[in-house]
Design a protein around this motif. Structure first.
Motif, PDB file in Angstrom:
ATOM      1  N   HIS A 135       0.850  -1.185   0.000  1.00 13.75           N
ATOM      2  CA  HIS A 135       0.000   0.000   0.000  1.00 13.75           C
ATOM      3  C   HIS A 135       0.889   1.240   0.000  1.00 13.75           C
ATOM      4  CE1 HIS A 135      -4.083  -1.710   0.996  1.00 13.75           C
ATOM      5  NE2 HIS A 135      -3.301  -2.766   1.096  1.00 13.75           N
ATOM      6  N   THR A 136       0.556   2.181  -0.842  1.00 14.26           N
ATOM      7  CA  THR A 136       1.331   3.410  -0.953  1.00 14.26           C
ATOM      8  C   THR A 136       0.425   4.610  -0.714  1.00 14.26           C
ATOM      9  OG1 THR A 136       0.934   3.551  -3.345  1.00 14.26           O
ATOM     10  CG2 THR A 136       2.900   2.362  -2.621  1.00 14.26           C
ATOM     11  N   ARG A 137       1.053   5.771  -0.582  1.00 12.88           N
ATOM     12  CA  ARG A 137       0.339   7.022  -0.362  1.00 12.88           C
ATOM     13  C   ARG A 137      -0.672   6.890   0.775  1.00 12.88           C
ATOM     14  NH1 ARG A 137       1.280   6.919  -5.961  1.00 12.88           N
ATOM     15  NH2 ARG A 137       2.191   8.857  -6.780  1.00 12.88           N
ATOM     16  N   VAL A 138      -0.219   6.329   1.879  1.00  5.45           N
ATOM     17  CA  VAL A 138      -1.086   6.142   3.041  1.00  5.45           C
ATOM     18  C   VAL A 138      -1.285   7.489   3.725  1.00  5.45           C
ATOM     19  CG1 VAL A 138      -1.428   4.914   5.213  1.00  5.45           C
ATOM     20  CG2 VAL A 138      -0.225   3.797   3.307  1.00  5.45           C
ATOM     21  N   GLU A 139      -2.532   7.831   3.973  1.00  4.61           N
ATOM     22  CA  GLU A 139      -2.880   9.119   4.572  1.00  4.61           C
ATOM     23  C   GLU A 139      -3.930   8.887   5.652  1.00  4.61           C
ATOM     24  OE1 GLU A 139      -5.037  13.326   3.187  1.00  4.61           O
ATOM     25  OE2 GLU A 139      -4.741  11.682   1.764  1.00  4.61           O
ATOM     26  N   GLU A 152      -3.390   3.347  -1.438  1.00  5.76           N
ATOM     27  CA  GLU A 152      -3.503   2.876  -2.818  1.00  5.76           C
ATOM     28  C   GLU A 152      -2.694   1.602  -3.005  1.00  5.76           C
ATOM     29  OE1 GLU A 152      -2.333   5.946  -5.517  1.00  5.76           O
ATOM     30  OE2 GLU A 152      -3.407   7.510  -4.407  1.00  5.76           O
ATOM     31  N   VAL A 153      -3.167   0.775  -3.928  1.00  9.27           N
ATOM     32  CA  VAL A 153      -2.450  -0.431  -4.337  1.00  9.27           C
ATOM     33  C   VAL A 153      -2.505  -0.517  -5.855  1.00  9.27           C
ATOM     34  CG1 VAL A 153      -2.430  -2.952  -4.317  1.00  9.27           C
ATOM     35  CG2 VAL A 153      -2.944  -1.718  -2.219  1.00  9.27           C
ATOM     36  N   PRO A 167      -2.092  -2.676 -15.445  1.00  7.92           N
ATOM     37  CA  PRO A 167      -2.239  -2.455 -14.005  1.00  7.92           C
ATOM     38  C   PRO A 167      -3.657  -2.024 -13.632  1.00  7.92           C
ATOM     39  CG  PRO A 167      -0.315  -1.313 -14.882  1.00  7.92           C
ATOM     40  CD  PRO A 167      -1.099  -1.771 -16.056  1.00  7.92           C
ATOM     41  N   LEU A 168      -4.043  -2.404 -12.436  1.00  6.97           N
ATOM     42  CA  LEU A 168      -5.308  -1.980 -11.849  1.00  6.97           C
ATOM     43  C   LEU A 168      -5.001  -1.144 -10.615  1.00  6.97           C
ATOM     44  CD1 LEU A 168      -7.289  -5.346 -11.966  1.00  6.97           C
ATOM     45  CD2 LEU A 168      -7.566  -3.390 -13.498  1.00  6.97           C
ATOM     46  N   LEU A 169      -5.634   0.000 -10.534  1.00  7.27           N
ATOM     47  CA  LEU A 169      -5.481   0.860  -9.369  1.00  7.27           C
ATOM     48  C   LEU A 169      -6.620   0.594  -8.398  1.00  7.27           C
ATOM     49  CD1 LEU A 169      -4.242   3.332  -7.853  1.00  7.27           C
ATOM     50  CD2 LEU A 169      -5.839   4.754  -9.171  1.00  7.27           C
ATOM     51  N   GLN A 170      -6.276   0.365  -7.139  1.00  6.80           N
ATOM     52  CA  GLN A 170      -7.265   0.250  -6.082  1.00  6.80           C
ATOM     53  C   GLN A 170      -6.973   1.313  -5.025  1.00  6.80           C
ATOM     54  OE1 GLN A 170      -7.079  -4.110  -5.017  1.00  6.80           O
ATOM     55  NE2 GLN A 170      -9.265  -3.941  -5.391  1.00  6.80           N
ATOM     56  N   VAL A 171      -7.979   2.134  -4.764  1.00 11.86           N
ATOM     57  CA  VAL A 171      -7.883   3.134  -3.706  1.00 11.86           C
ATOM     58  C   VAL A 171      -8.780   2.669  -2.571  1.00 11.86           C
ATOM     59  CG1 VAL A 171      -8.004   5.572  -3.123  1.00 11.86           C
ATOM     60  CG2 VAL A 171      -7.587   4.887  -5.490  1.00 11.86           C
ATOM     61  N   HIS A 172      -8.214   2.548  -1.376  1.00  6.06           N
ATOM     62  CA  HIS A 172      -8.931   2.025  -0.217  1.00  6.06           C
ATOM     63  C   HIS A 172      -9.135   3.119   0.833  1.00  6.06           C
ATOM     64  CE1 HIS A 172      -8.307  -2.188  -1.489  1.00  6.06           C
ATOM     65  NE2 HIS A 172      -7.075  -1.802  -1.814  1.00  6.06           N
ATOM     66  N   ALA A 173     -10.291   3.105   1.448  1.00  2.74           N
ATOM     67  CA  ALA A 173     -10.534   3.908   2.646  1.00  2.74           C
ATOM     68  C   ALA A 173     -10.954   2.938   3.741  1.00  2.74           C
ATOM     69  CB  ALA A 173     -11.617   4.952   2.408  1.00  2.74           C
ATOM     70  N   GLN A 198      -7.744  11.805  -9.489  1.00  2.00           N
ATOM     71  CA  GLN A 198      -9.189  12.045  -9.504  1.00  2.00           C
ATOM     72  C   GLN A 198      -9.943  10.960  -8.748  1.00  2.00           C
ATOM     73  OE1 GLN A 198      -7.182  12.317 -12.131  1.00  2.00           O
ATOM     74  NE2 GLN A 198      -7.423  14.437 -12.829  1.00  2.00           N
ATOM     75  N   TYR A 199      -9.534   9.706  -8.926  1.00  2.00           N
ATOM     76  CA  TYR A 199     -10.224   8.624  -8.222  1.00  2.00           C
ATOM     77  C   TYR A 199      -9.932   8.664  -6.717  1.00  2.00           C
ATOM     78  CZ  TYR A 199     -12.069   6.351 -12.365  1.00  2.00           C
ATOM     79  OH  TYR A 199     -12.796   6.062 -13.506  1.00  2.00           O
TER      80      TYR A 199
END
Length: 220
Positions: A135-139, A152-153, A167-173, A198-199
């Motif tokens: 996981h990257t860009r952890v906020e 993000e992954v 590649p597939l982008l997954q943004v997690h909350a 944007q996503y």
């Protein structure tokens, strides 16, 4: 400035509901059992009936064929990525006006419950994220519903998934529930990696609308 308008779905009044959220325009809820139904089954035919008007409204030609192809990809994507505890899935369809010359942008929005051992909510939001992917860009954020983390992954689909090798982008909350024993995981998945910012911003706005208390009761 006029107040935003909301359409209240029947599920918001379900006495068994334990999470509430709002979706912006461009998203269509898809029943999980229908979206993942075997081809030719009654459930698959119901999905075709539901999406028929959407496809029929599009001009014939390359754009319609592109949409149908992307939809098939979205189905395979959900079959590959759907995990235990998934309780909601929506298909997001938007138009890429800036670079894509009107090309449709598809994404999947899912909500899943993840059981955990009891911990303080703020500690849960900051715990190391599980899984083999990095996981990257952890906020970390303080949202109206409590502490949360956004990350993000970037994944490559397995060959057997039948998905394009891109590649597939997954943004997690990750939003810990007030009971401290589970967390809601909101995920946006898309192949439009170039639209990462944007996503991510879209998922952050969705997370801000989450409530663990019935807003139809608590609203002033």
């Amino acid at each position: 400035m006029p107040a935003p308008r909301y359409i209240v779905e029947d599920s918001a009044r379900d006495p068994r509901a334990d999470i509430w959220f709002a979706l912006p325009s461009g998203f269509t809820e898809l029943p999980l059992d229908v979206l993942t139904a075997a081809p030719g089954s009654p459930a698959a035919r119901r999905l075709g009936d539901a999406l028929g008007p959407v496809v029929g409204a599009m001009p014939e030609g390359a754009r319609r064929e592109l949409f149908v192809g992307e939809l098939a990809t979205a189905q395979r994507l959900l079959l590959t990525l759907r995990g235990p505890g998934t309780v909601h899935c929506s298909l997001g369809l938007h138009r890429d006006d800036s670079r894509g010359r009107g090309r449709p942008l598809l994404c999947l929005f899912t909500v899943a419950w993840q059981g955990i051992g009891w911990s303080p909510r703020r500690a849960l939001a900051a715990v190391e994220l599980p899984g083999a992917e990095r996981h990257t860009r952890v906020e970390y954020r303080d949202l109206p519903c409590g502490p949360a983390s956004i990350s993000e992954v970037l994944r490559m689909p397995a060959e057997e998934a039948g998905l394009p090798a891109r590649p597939l982008l997954q943004v997690h909350a990750r939003l810990p529930h007030p009971d401290g024993q589970r967390m809601a995981v909101l995920t946006l998945t898309t192949a439009a990696v170039v639209r990462r910012a944007q996503y991510r911003a879209l998922l952050a706005r969705l997370a801000r609308l989450v409530s663990f208390e019935d807003p139809l009761v608590t609203a002033p």
